[in-house]
Design a protein around this motif. Structure first.
Motif, mmCIF file in Angstrom:
data_model
loop_
_atom_site.group_PDB
_atom_site.id
_atom_site.type_symbol
_atom_site.label_atom_id
_atom_site.label_comp_id
_atom_site.label_asym_id
_atom_site.label_seq_id
_atom_site.Cartn_x
_atom_site.Cartn_y
_atom_site.Cartn_z
ATOM 1 N N HIS A 20 0.857 -1.185 0.000
ATOM 2 C CA HIS A 20 0.000 0.000 0.000
ATOM 3 C C HIS A 20 0.892 1.233 0.000
ATOM 4 C CE1 HIS A 20 0.592 0.583 4.380
ATOM 5 N NE2 HIS A 20 0.336 -0.705 4.536
ATOM 6 N N ASP A 51 6.280 0.141 7.358
ATOM 7 C CA ASP A 51 4.894 -0.142 6.929
ATOM 8 C C ASP A 51 4.478 0.845 5.842
ATOM 9 O OD1 ASP A 51 2.300 -0.992 6.776
ATOM 10 O OD2 ASP A 51 1.712 -0.267 8.756
ATOM 11 N N MET A 52 4.738 0.528 4.587
ATOM 12 C CA MET A 52 5.500 -0.570 4.071
ATOM 13 C C MET A 52 6.273 -0.160 2.821
ATOM 14 S SD MET A 52 2.268 -2.827 2.756
ATOM 15 C CE MET A 52 3.259 -3.951 1.749
ATOM 16 N N GLU A 98 -5.057 2.018 2.529
ATOM 17 C CA GLU A 98 -5.117 0.744 3.260
ATOM 18 C C GLU A 98 -5.278 1.015 4.746
ATOM 19 O OE1 GLU A 98 -3.352 -2.738 5.490
ATOM 20 O OE2 GLU A 98 -2.806 -0.627 5.537
ATOM 21 N N GLU A 99 -4.571 2.066 5.212
ATOM 22 C CA GLU A 99 -4.480 2.301 6.660
ATOM 23 C C GLU A 99 -5.757 2.868 7.263
ATOM 24 O OE1 GLU A 99 -2.245 1.169 8.389
ATOM 25 O OE2 GLU A 99 -0.285 1.242 7.423
ATOM 26 N N GLU A 126 3.749 -6.560 4.048
ATOM 27 C CA GLU A 126 3.656 -5.899 5.359
ATOM 28 C C GLU A 126 4.829 -6.340 6.228
ATOM 29 O OE1 GLU A 126 1.535 -3.710 6.545
ATOM 30 O OE2 GLU A 126 -0.050 -3.712 5.021
HETATM 31 ZN ZN LIG Z 1 0.633 -1.729 6.344
#
Ligand SMILES: [Zn+2]
Length: 395
Positions: A81, A113-114, A145-146, A172
């Motif tokens: 992501h 991350d990431m 994504e987060e 990840e």
């Molecule tokens: Zn992540």
């Protein structure tokens, strides 16, 4: 004596330079990421055989799906992501959006991350392109994504007519340990609308807070049944589906019956059927409460907004993605499970067998002074560099 740096050193230098650039994009979730994606598209110019972008409705956020090698099924998708969690610079010892090397660590938001994994993949892309691939390597990069996993479903929709990968590695931070399963993550906000009034005459009002607590009590009351439903061979700790109410707000004053109450809650299902079980049972609880509330105030309501419903990554001993990791790592590496959600569950549900494996420690992610060890990046490069050898036949 001086000499040329080895290929490995050159590759690591490239990776660190790419990471510098990626960290400099402050690609916080829910903010635009198109600049970052355009930068990646530029890098893949002349390397990728196909690049498809998919966007959110505003057009300010994009997913990227790039293919290196032939446009056929059976390839491997390296997935990441593009977004990061927010920062409070005051909590950081270094500027969060500057990749800062201190000894053998690179500090910066997203290093673990990431973007560290993404940097490794982009650094290797020319090597992948130079190999005589019979099956492709895909690079997937998502937005948001987060915060709700909004990008991956859009990406998956956009792949209907794309070559179907045989397996995916979601990079990840696992400390380069293979992760074969994780729980799902289902997040909600429930709003109870009652009718305010004077607390001296509670029966003439409908307390949203009182009804919210009864709804929550119903949810927490499922704990025993959820524990009993845990699969006998569950690999998770705890073994069963859990729920949590994380925030609650509502009401105006001690002497006022609260007209509104909202709470944020989640469940982490170990199996898809548990989510259905919780929803069905809460629908019963809710129906009972609504009838009661509406005898006093017909407009009373309990409404639940879905923030996200992220499928778990379900354990599959025969997963081609785990076989892929065995081939890459050699031997029979341990395959673990984790408690945090990733896009791997979404990809698996979409028919792409997935594992989670990447450099960095999840323990430093989402925190100030996030970092990745340079040695983790180097190991990641060494292992991903073996990928073309697995894809030079027709599978
Ligand atoms: Zn992540």
């Amino acid at each position: 004596m001086t000499g040329h740096p080895s290929t490995d050193e050159a590759l690591l230098d490239d990776t660190l330079a790419i990471l510098d650039d990626l960290i400099a994009f402050p690609s916080v979730a829910l903010t635009p990421n198109v600049d970052l994606v355009a930068w990646v598209v530029d890098r893949l110019d002349g390397v990728a055989s196909d690049i498809r972008l998919s966007h959110d409705p505003t057009g300010t956020k994009a997913n990227l799906f790039a293919t290196i090698g032939p446009l056929v099924d059976g390839g491997v998708m390296l997935a990441g992501h593009s977004d990061v969690v927010p920062v409070d610079p005051a909590d950081w010892a270094t500027p969060p959006f500057t990749a800062t090397r201190i000894e053998d660590r690179i500090y910066g938001r997203g290093t673990a991350d990431m973007k560290g994994f993404v940097a490794c993949v982009l650094a290797l892309a020319p090597t992948f392109a130079a190999a005589d691939l019979k099956r492709p390597i895909h690079i997937a990069l998502t937005f948001d994504e987060e915060d709700g996993f909004h990008g991956a479903p859009v990406l998956i929709d956009s792949l209907a007519d794309a070559p179907q990968p045989a397996a995916a590695i979601v990079g990840e931070p696992t400390g380069l340990q293979v992760v074969g399963a994780h729980k799902g993550c289902y997040e909600y906000t429930t709003t109870v609308t009652g009718m305010d009034g004077h607390s001296a005459r509670p029966s003439e009002a409908v307390s949203a807070i009182h009804h919210a607590t009864r709804w929550i009590d119903g949810l927490l009351g499922l704990a025993g049944e959820l524990a009993a439903r845990a699969p006998a061979d569950s690999r998770f700790e705890p073994a069963h589906t859990t729920t949590n109410v994380g925030t609650i707000s509502g009401g105006m004053a001690r002497c006022t019956v609260a007209g509104e109450c909202a709470f944020e809650w989640e469940m982490r299902p170990v199996q898809g059927s548990d989510a259905g079980f919780v929803k069905a049972r809460m629908a019963e609880v809710e129906a009972g409460l609504a009838v009661e509330m509406r005898t006093v105030y017909p407009e009373a309501a309990i409404e639940t907004e879905i923030v996200c419903e992220i499928d778990g990554l379900e354990w599959d001993d025969a997963s081609p993605a785990i076989d892929l990791m065995r081939s890459l790592l050699g031997g029979d590496p341990p395959v673990g499970v984790v408690a945090y959600g990733t896009e791997a569950g979404l990809y698996q549900a979409a028919g792409i067998p997935s594992v989670v494996w990447g450099p960095g420690d999840i323990g430093v992610a989402h925190r100030p002074d996030e970092y990745v060890e340079v040695s983790d990046l180097a190991s990641c490069l060494t292992i991903l560099d073996r990928l073309p050898d697995l894809l030079t036949d027709n599978g």
